[in-house]
Design an enzyme around this catalytic site. Sequence first.
Site, PDB file in Angstrom:
ATOM      1  N   ALA A  78      14.743  47.576  20.756  1.00 34.45           N
ATOM      2  CA  ALA A  78      14.456  46.322  19.850  1.00 34.45           C
ATOM      3  C   ALA A  78      13.975  46.686  18.439  1.00 34.45           C
ATOM      4  O   ALA A  78      14.254  45.625  17.817  1.00 34.45           O
ATOM      5  CB  ALA A  78      13.314  45.682  20.644  1.00 34.45           C
ATOM      6  N   THR A  79      13.487  47.611  18.081  1.00 36.51           N
ATOM      7  CA  THR A  79      13.034  47.815  17.026  1.00 36.51           C
ATOM      8  C   THR A  79      14.212  47.867  15.948  1.00 36.51           C
ATOM      9  O   THR A  79      14.260  47.348  14.784  1.00 36.51           O
ATOM     10  CB  THR A  79      12.185  49.085  16.595  1.00 36.51           C
ATOM     11  OG1 THR A  79      11.103  49.165  17.441  1.00 36.51           O
ATOM     12  CG2 THR A  79      11.860  49.367  15.325  1.00 36.51           C
ATOM     13  N   ASN A 157       3.249  40.739  23.283  1.00 36.02           N
ATOM     14  CA  ASN A 157       3.253  42.170  24.073  1.00 36.02           C
ATOM     15  C   ASN A 157       1.698  42.396  24.349  1.00 36.02           C
ATOM     16  O   ASN A 157       1.512  43.376  25.076  1.00 36.02           O
ATOM     17  CB  ASN A 157       3.646  43.167  23.157  1.00 36.02           C
ATOM     18  CG  ASN A 157       3.174  43.242  21.744  1.00 36.02           C
ATOM     19  OD1 ASN A 157       3.019  42.421  21.159  1.00 36.02           O
ATOM     20  ND2 ASN A 157       2.677  44.488  21.141  1.00 36.02           N
ATOM     21  N   GLN A 185       9.400  41.448  25.316  1.00 29.99           N
ATOM     22  CA  GLN A 185       8.612  41.534  26.407  1.00 29.99           C
ATOM     23  C   GLN A 185       8.739  40.515  27.492  1.00 29.99           C
ATOM     24  O   GLN A 185       8.062  40.402  28.289  1.00 29.99           O
ATOM     25  CB  GLN A 185       6.989  41.434  25.729  1.00 29.99           C
ATOM     26  CG  GLN A 185       6.457  42.524  25.225  1.00 29.99           C
ATOM     27  CD  GLN A 185       5.964  43.615  25.898  1.00 29.99           C
ATOM     28  OE1 GLN A 185       5.755  43.317  27.190  1.00 29.99           O
ATOM     29  NE2 GLN A 185       5.922  44.755  25.713  1.00 29.99           N
ATOM     30  N   SER A 205      15.327  45.132  24.653  1.00 23.93           N
ATOM     31  CA  SER A 205      15.145  46.520  24.885  1.00 23.93           C
ATOM     32  C   SER A 205      15.267  46.838  26.406  1.00 23.93           C
ATOM     33  O   SER A 205      14.764  46.104  27.360  1.00 23.93           O
ATOM     34  CB  SER A 205      13.935  46.886  24.520  1.00 23.93           C
ATOM     35  OG  SER A 205      13.740  48.499  24.453  1.00 23.93           O
ATOM     36  N   ALA A 206      15.829  47.967  26.675  1.00 22.85           N
ATOM     37  CA  ALA A 206      16.095  48.207  28.094  1.00 22.85           C
ATOM     38  C   ALA A 206      14.815  48.954  28.811  1.00 22.85           C
ATOM     39  O   ALA A 206      14.452  48.761  30.017  1.00 22.85           O
ATOM     40  CB  ALA A 206      17.291  49.397  28.388  1.00 22.85           C
ATOM     41  N   HIS A 207      13.937  49.704  27.941  1.00 21.68           N
ATOM     42  CA  HIS A 207      12.923  50.395  28.413  1.00 21.68           C
ATOM     43  C   HIS A 207      11.691  49.518  28.991  1.00 21.68           C
ATOM     44  O   HIS A 207      10.592  50.003  29.697  1.00 21.68           O
ATOM     45  CB  HIS A 207      12.365  51.492  27.530  1.00 21.68           C
ATOM     46  CG  HIS A 207      11.460  51.072  26.450  1.00 21.68           C
ATOM     47  ND1 HIS A 207      10.096  51.208  26.682  1.00 21.68           N
ATOM     48  CD2 HIS A 207      11.659  50.637  25.453  1.00 21.68           C
ATOM     49  CE1 HIS A 207       9.717  51.129  25.541  1.00 21.68           C
ATOM     50  NE2 HIS A 207      10.390  50.382  24.776  1.00 21.68           N
ATOM     51  N   THR A 245      28.546  56.292  17.870  1.00 24.20           N
ATOM     52  CA  THR A 245      29.027  56.546  19.151  1.00 24.20           C
ATOM     53  C   THR A 245      28.396  55.715  20.132  1.00 24.20           C
ATOM     54  O   THR A 245      27.018  56.222  20.197  1.00 24.20           O
ATOM     55  CB  THR A 245      29.276  57.791  19.340  1.00 24.20           C
ATOM     56  OG1 THR A 245      30.183  58.633  18.420  1.00 24.20           O
ATOM     57  CG2 THR A 245      29.809  58.194  20.686  1.00 24.20           C
ATOM     58  N   CYS A 329       1.819  50.201  19.528  1.00 23.73           N
ATOM     59  CA  CYS A 329       2.162  50.699  18.050  1.00 23.73           C
ATOM     60  C   CYS A 329       1.005  50.892  17.486  1.00 23.73           C
ATOM     61  O   CYS A 329       0.510  51.450  16.452  1.00 23.73           O
ATOM     62  CB  CYS A 329       3.051  49.609  17.542  1.00 23.73           C
ATOM     63  SG  CYS A 329       2.469  47.932  17.677  1.00 23.73           S
TER      64      CYS A 329
END
Length: 389
Positions: A78-79, A157, A185, A205-207, A245, A329
């Site tokens: 996401a960043t 968040n 989030q 984002s995936a995590h 890649t 963060c």
Amino acid sequence: MSEGSNLRYFDYAATTPVDERVSEAMFGCMGIGGIFGNPASSSHAAGLSARERVERARAQVADLIKARPDEIVWTSGATESNNLALKGYAENAHGRCHLVTSQIEHKAILDTMASLEKRGHPVTYVRPDGSGEIAPEAVKAALRSDTGIVSLMLVNNEIGTLTNIPEMSRIVHAAGAILHVDAAQALGKTPIDVETMGIDLMSISAHKLYGPKGIGALYVSENVAKRIAAQMHGGGHERGLRSGTLPTHQIVGMGVACELAAAEMMADNDRISRLHQRFMDAVADLGVVVQNAAHAKRIPHTLSLTLDLPGFFPFMLSDELAISSTSACSSAAGAPSHVLTAIGLDEDAASRTVRLSLGRYTTQEDVDHAIACLRAVVRQCRESVAAGL
């Protein structure tokens, strides 16, 4: 948590463990016996198989947010998506571009905005209202004739508040600007339909979704794609918007995580809502626990709690509970939470605030343990005060 550890995990807003069904799919794309080829290699079966898996994952992500697969651009998270959306738009704005965001955004937005300000692009930072939400009227008041893009998060968040994105979109589009949404989030926690919500650009984002770290995506609506300048060059991958890649195993993991979220989100939310309420009901009689933004529209996963208790410090809970005193963060920077100060907490109150975030693997036993830990710390602090320590 690891075997033998008594630590209970309550930091799902920072990151989530990878679901075993996700990791199983990822392992199949790594070794010599798996689908490990370069998705850009179209001259042999290994590359074509990898490409097929990447496109299947693209469709899985698109399905979760009701987008078209060709509107999904892979990034590292996401960043990077936030940077690509905001810097990419400003670079193609043909001169100075006014941007609007809020004071309670993630640092990935605020730091990117600060970078754009240094490049001569003015930014307006909207204050939250008394409930901790961003009011549509405040965003409308911030718009100018030269406003190009507005960036607002769907779910905060730190305090879990929901932003009224459909109403924001109506206001932003009426002013001739476009809307970017940071949904890191929100993905998998609240339904998202990018078309009906009027979203032009969206970072995910995936995590945060029981997928792997290091992979994310930017949703780019077809009608704004030509207005975004690439920030990474070298091969013209991803429709020229993001070269590099493609990491097949990570992309496959994100795809499976999104497919699982689409199937299980409502049941997960219902269970987490009950756990949230169980916790708050149990600590209400302590008389010192204040839930920040309690009356705002919110998701049940995130609880921001300030303890009105002399002598309390968040580290007093850290041996038993994996919690945060702020976002990851801000914690890394050692600074008071900009979100908490923006909603009205002073530095002292912010220092007595903890964030508990619940997730897929949180159990009733975990919540009861957290309740017992909090009660013990409150008792300890009161005894210390009574003893004059």
